[in-house]
Design a protein around this motif. Structure first.
Motif, PDB file in Angstrom:
ATOM      1  N   CYS A  38       0.801  -1.236   0.000  1.00  0.00           N
ATOM      2  CA  CYS A  38       0.000   0.000   0.000  1.00  0.00           C
ATOM      3  C   CYS A  38       0.829   1.280   0.000  1.00  0.00           C
ATOM      4  O   CYS A  38       0.369   2.304  -0.498  1.00  0.00           O
ATOM      5  CB  CYS A  38      -0.939   0.003   1.204  1.00  0.00           C
ATOM      6  N   TYR A  39       2.004   1.250   0.579  1.00  0.00           N
ATOM      7  CA  TYR A  39       2.831   2.453   0.718  1.00  0.00           C
ATOM      8  C   TYR A  39       4.285   2.165   0.334  1.00  0.00           C
ATOM      9  O   TYR A  39       5.194   2.314   1.149  1.00  0.00           O
ATOM     10  CB  TYR A  39       2.774   2.972   2.157  1.00  0.00           C
ATOM     11  N   PRO A  40       4.542   1.767  -0.904  1.00  0.00           N
ATOM     12  CA  PRO A  40       5.910   1.382  -1.269  1.00  0.00           C
ATOM     13  C   PRO A  40       6.916   2.528  -1.171  1.00  0.00           C
ATOM     14  O   PRO A  40       8.093   2.288  -0.930  1.00  0.00           O
ATOM     15  CB  PRO A  40       5.769   0.887  -2.711  1.00  0.00           C
ATOM     16  N   LYS A  41       6.480   3.759  -1.332  1.00  0.00           N
ATOM     17  CA  LYS A  41       7.401   4.894  -1.275  1.00  0.00           C
ATOM     18  C   LYS A  41       7.872   5.199   0.145  1.00  0.00           C
ATOM     19  O   LYS A  41       8.831   5.931   0.338  1.00  0.00           O
ATOM     20  CB  LYS A  41       6.757   6.141  -1.875  1.00  0.00           C
ATOM     21  N   CYS A  42       7.201   4.647   1.141  1.00  0.00           N
ATOM     22  CA  CYS A  42       7.545   4.908   2.544  1.00  0.00           C
ATOM     23  C   CYS A  42       8.559   3.916   3.104  1.00  0.00           C
ATOM     24  O   CYS A  42       8.935   4.038   4.276  1.00  0.00           O
ATOM     25  CB  CYS A  42       6.287   4.868   3.401  1.00  0.00           C
ATOM     26  N   MET A  43       8.990   2.962   2.308  1.00  0.00           N
ATOM     27  CA  MET A  43       9.842   1.902   2.828  1.00  0.00           C
ATOM     28  C   MET A  43      11.109   2.449   3.487  1.00  0.00           C
ATOM     29  O   MET A  43      11.419   2.100   4.628  1.00  0.00           O
ATOM     30  CB  MET A  43      10.223   0.914   1.735  1.00  0.00           C
ATOM     31  N   ALA A  44      11.829   3.333   2.808  1.00  0.00           N
ATOM     32  CA  ALA A  44      13.088   3.851   3.362  1.00  0.00           C
ATOM     33  C   ALA A  44      12.854   4.636   4.651  1.00  0.00           C
ATOM     34  O   ALA A  44      13.615   4.504   5.615  1.00  0.00           O
ATOM     35  CB  ALA A  44      13.789   4.722   2.337  1.00  0.00           C
ATOM     36  N   THR A  45      11.793   5.421   4.679  1.00  0.00           N
ATOM     37  CA  THR A  45      11.494   6.219   5.871  1.00  0.00           C
ATOM     38  C   THR A  45      11.172   5.327   7.065  1.00  0.00           C
ATOM     39  O   THR A  45      11.645   5.568   8.175  1.00  0.00           O
ATOM     40  CB  THR A  45      10.318   7.171   5.596  1.00  0.00           C
ATOM     41  N   ILE A  46      10.389   4.284   6.839  1.00  0.00           N
ATOM     42  CA  ILE A  46      10.021   3.380   7.931  1.00  0.00           C
ATOM     43  C   ILE A  46      11.244   2.584   8.399  1.00  0.00           C
ATOM     44  O   ILE A  46      11.423   2.363   9.603  1.00  0.00           O
ATOM     45  CB  ILE A  46       8.857   2.461   7.511  1.00  0.00           C
ATOM     46  N   ILE A  47      12.107   2.191   7.480  1.00  0.00           N
ATOM     47  CA  ILE A  47      13.339   1.487   7.873  1.00  0.00           C
ATOM     48  C   ILE A  47      14.197   2.401   8.741  1.00  0.00           C
ATOM     49  O   ILE A  47      14.711   1.984   9.785  1.00  0.00           O
ATOM     50  CB  ILE A  47      14.110   1.002   6.627  1.00  0.00           C
ATOM     51  N   ASN A  48      14.348   3.671   8.352  1.00  0.00           N
ATOM     52  CA  ASN A  48      15.129   4.617   9.152  1.00  0.00           C
ATOM     53  C   ASN A  48      14.481   4.858  10.505  1.00  0.00           C
ATOM     54  O   ASN A  48      15.170   4.989  11.518  1.00  0.00           O
ATOM     55  CB  ASN A  48      15.289   5.945   8.404  1.00  0.00           C
ATOM     56  N   TYR A  49      13.158   4.924  10.547  1.00  0.00           N
ATOM     57  CA  TYR A  49      12.441   5.125  11.815  1.00  0.00           C
ATOM     58  C   TYR A  49      12.699   3.954  12.758  1.00  0.00           C
ATOM     59  O   TYR A  49      13.006   4.146  13.931  1.00  0.00           O
ATOM     60  CB  TYR A  49      10.949   5.282  11.541  1.00  0.00           C
ATOM     61  N   ARG A  50      12.575   2.745  12.232  1.00  0.00           N
ATOM     62  CA  ARG A  50      12.781   1.557  13.069  1.00  0.00           C
ATOM     63  C   ARG A  50      14.223   1.449  13.550  1.00  0.00           C
ATOM     64  O   ARG A  50      14.488   0.954  14.643  1.00  0.00           O
ATOM     65  CB  ARG A  50      12.373   0.288  12.329  1.00  0.00           C
ATOM     66  N   ALA A  51      15.175   1.957  12.743  1.00  0.00           N
ATOM     67  CA  ALA A  51      16.587   1.918  13.117  1.00  0.00           C
ATOM     68  C   ALA A  51      16.997   3.137  13.933  1.00  0.00           C
ATOM     69  O   ALA A  51      18.146   3.246  14.330  1.00  0.00           O
ATOM     70  CB  ALA A  51      17.447   1.838  11.854  1.00  0.00           C
ATOM     71  N   GLN A  52      16.064   4.042  14.169  1.00  0.00           N
ATOM     72  CA  GLN A  52      16.312   5.294  14.897  1.00  0.00           C
ATOM     73  C   GLN A  52      17.446   6.071  14.247  1.00  0.00           C
ATOM     74  O   GLN A  52      18.366   6.552  14.907  1.00  0.00           O
ATOM     75  CB  GLN A  52      16.613   5.028  16.363  1.00  0.00           C
ATOM     76  N   GLY A  59      18.527   8.316  10.240  1.00  0.00           N
ATOM     77  CA  GLY A  59      17.981   9.184   9.199  1.00  0.00           C
ATOM     78  C   GLY A  59      17.522  10.503   9.772  1.00  0.00           C
ATOM     79  O   GLY A  59      18.205  11.067  10.608  1.00  0.00           O
ATOM     80  N   PRO A  60      16.360  10.983   9.368  1.00  0.00           N
ATOM     81  CA  PRO A  60      15.920  12.267   9.908  1.00  0.00           C
ATOM     82  C   PRO A  60      15.440  12.171  11.350  1.00  0.00           C
ATOM     83  O   PRO A  60      15.185  13.177  11.989  1.00  0.00           O
ATOM     84  CB  PRO A  60      14.774  12.661   8.978  1.00  0.00           C
ATOM     85  N   PHE A  61      15.318  10.963  11.884  1.00  0.00           N
ATOM     86  CA  PHE A  61      14.807  10.770  13.237  1.00  0.00           C
ATOM     87  C   PHE A  61      15.956  10.830  14.231  1.00  0.00           C
ATOM     88  O   PHE A  61      16.907  10.079  14.138  1.00  0.00           O
ATOM     89  CB  PHE A  61      14.062   9.442  13.346  1.00  0.00           C
TER      90      PHE A  61
END
Length: 115
Positions: free
Chosen positions: A39-53, A55-57
């Motif tokens: 459903c949200y293929p463009k969000c994959m990198a952002t969610i991976i960075n979020y889970r890894a704490q 990127g921008p987080f």
């Protein structure tokens, strides 16, 4: 209850800054990530960075007592901060980056607090 929970619920649990998917089984995490891919293929990198704490987080978003991602948008204090951010980051000052604008808002709020 298991019939009522969908992969969308599991994905929301993973993205919740307080839960972060900690109590989900591996099967539930996998179904959430498959749902994300579908459903949200463009969000994959952002969610991976979020889970890894990463990127921008920033790390303080996950460890601070004042959890930025979990802030209640309807509270008066938060409304005042957003109002101040609107003053600092106006159309005239749109070239100001978000990080610098955030620092200016912090300084503005510290200097203008009544004791």
């Amino acid at each position: 209850m298991k019939q009522a929970l969908t992969p969308a619920h599991f994905l929301a649990n993973i993205l919740d800054p307080m839960a972060r998917g900690g109590k989900l089984s591996q099967e539930e995490v996998d179904s959430a990530l498959e749902f994300r891919d579908k459903c949200y293929p463009k969000c994959m990198a952002t969610i991976i960075n979020y889970r890894a704490q990463s990127g921008p987080f920033k790390l303080y978003m996950f460890t601070s007592k004042l959890n930025v991602l979990g802030a209640v948008a309807s509270s008066a204090g938060t409304e005042r901060v957003f109002s101040t951010f609107g003053i600092v980051h106006s159309k005239l000052k749109s070239r100001l980056g978000a990080e610098k604008a955030g620092k200016l808002v912090f300084i503005y709020k510290v200097l203008n607090t009544e004791h």
